[in-house]
Write a protein that holds these residues in place. Structure first.
Motif, PDB file in Angstrom:
ATOM      1  N   TYR A   1       0.790  -1.193  -0.166  1.00 18.01           N
ATOM      2  CA  TYR A   1       0.010   0.021  -0.167  1.00 18.01           C
ATOM      3  C   TYR A   1       0.874   1.201  -0.109  1.00 18.01           C
ATOM      4  O   TYR A   1       1.905   1.202   0.507  1.00 18.01           O
ATOM      5  CB  TYR A   1      -0.929   0.122   1.207  1.00 18.01           C
ATOM      6  CG  TYR A   1      -1.831  -1.253   1.255  1.00 18.01           C
ATOM      7  CD1 TYR A   1      -3.122  -1.022   0.638  1.00 18.01           C
ATOM      8  CD2 TYR A   1      -1.340  -2.323   1.868  1.00 18.01           C
ATOM      9  CE1 TYR A   1      -3.875  -2.190   0.676  1.00 18.01           C
ATOM     10  CE2 TYR A   1      -2.249  -3.451   1.595  1.00 18.01           C
ATOM     11  CZ  TYR A   1      -3.394  -3.461   1.199  1.00 18.01           C
ATOM     12  OH  TYR A   1      -4.413  -4.312   1.403  1.00 18.01           O
TER      13      TYR A   1
ATOM     14  N   LYS B   1      -3.883   3.254   4.581  1.00 19.35           N
ATOM     15  CA  LYS B   1      -4.524   2.197   3.488  1.00 19.35           C
ATOM     16  C   LYS B   1      -4.180   0.646   4.193  1.00 19.35           C
ATOM     17  O   LYS B   1      -5.122  -0.010   4.010  1.00 19.35           O
ATOM     18  CB  LYS B   1      -3.992   2.497   1.938  1.00 19.35           C
ATOM     19  CG  LYS B   1      -4.536   3.496   1.654  1.00 19.35           C
ATOM     20  CD  LYS B   1      -4.360   3.810   0.186  1.00 19.35           C
ATOM     21  CE  LYS B   1      -4.866   5.175  -0.385  1.00 19.35           C
ATOM     22  NZ  LYS B   1      -4.106   5.596  -1.924  1.00 19.35           N
TER      23      LYS B   1
ATOM     24  N   SER C   1      -7.131  -1.682   5.838  1.00 19.27           N
ATOM     25  CA  SER C   1      -7.340  -3.000   4.966  1.00 19.27           C
ATOM     26  C   SER C   1      -6.920  -4.169   5.890  1.00 19.27           C
ATOM     27  O   SER C   1      -7.783  -5.245   5.681  1.00 19.27           O
ATOM     28  CB  SER C   1      -6.332  -2.912   3.741  1.00 19.27           C
ATOM     29  OG  SER C   1      -6.726  -1.994   2.870  1.00 19.27           O
TER      30      SER C   1
END
Length: 92
Positions: free
Chosen positions: A76, A81, A85
């Motif tokens: 990422y 992020k 995730s």
């Protein structure tokens, strides 16, 4: 937009931009970059550290080979992020 332009400009952009450039271009940037660009070969994506001693996401370049083989699935561009995730349940 109105059929008659106002003599006093508004703070909002026009709904119909002009097809002609402005008469005077803006000045060149006044400052130089504070640092040299980062060498892409030393920039690593963030990955989930699932090792027994792991504690979230890292970007040290020591990710497993399977992650390097599928970077769009495991690496990422930002810490946020990566964390949302893979550790969304524990990400504040």
């Amino acid at each position: 937009p109105s059929s008659q332009p106002s003599s006093i400009p508004s703070s909002e952009p026009s709904g119909q931009p002009s097809s002609q450039p402005s008469e005077h271009p803006s000045e060149s940037p006044s400052c130089t970059p504070s640092t040299a660009p980062t060498d892409p070969s030393t920039t690593y994506g963030y990955y989930a550290d699932w090792s027994p001693s792991g504690n979230g996401c890292k970007n040290d370049g020591d990710h497993p080979n399977y992650m390097a083989a599928a970077p769009s699935d495991y690496l990422y561009s930002t810490l946020e992020k990566c964390c949302t995730s893979h550790f969304g349940w524990n990400y504040l």
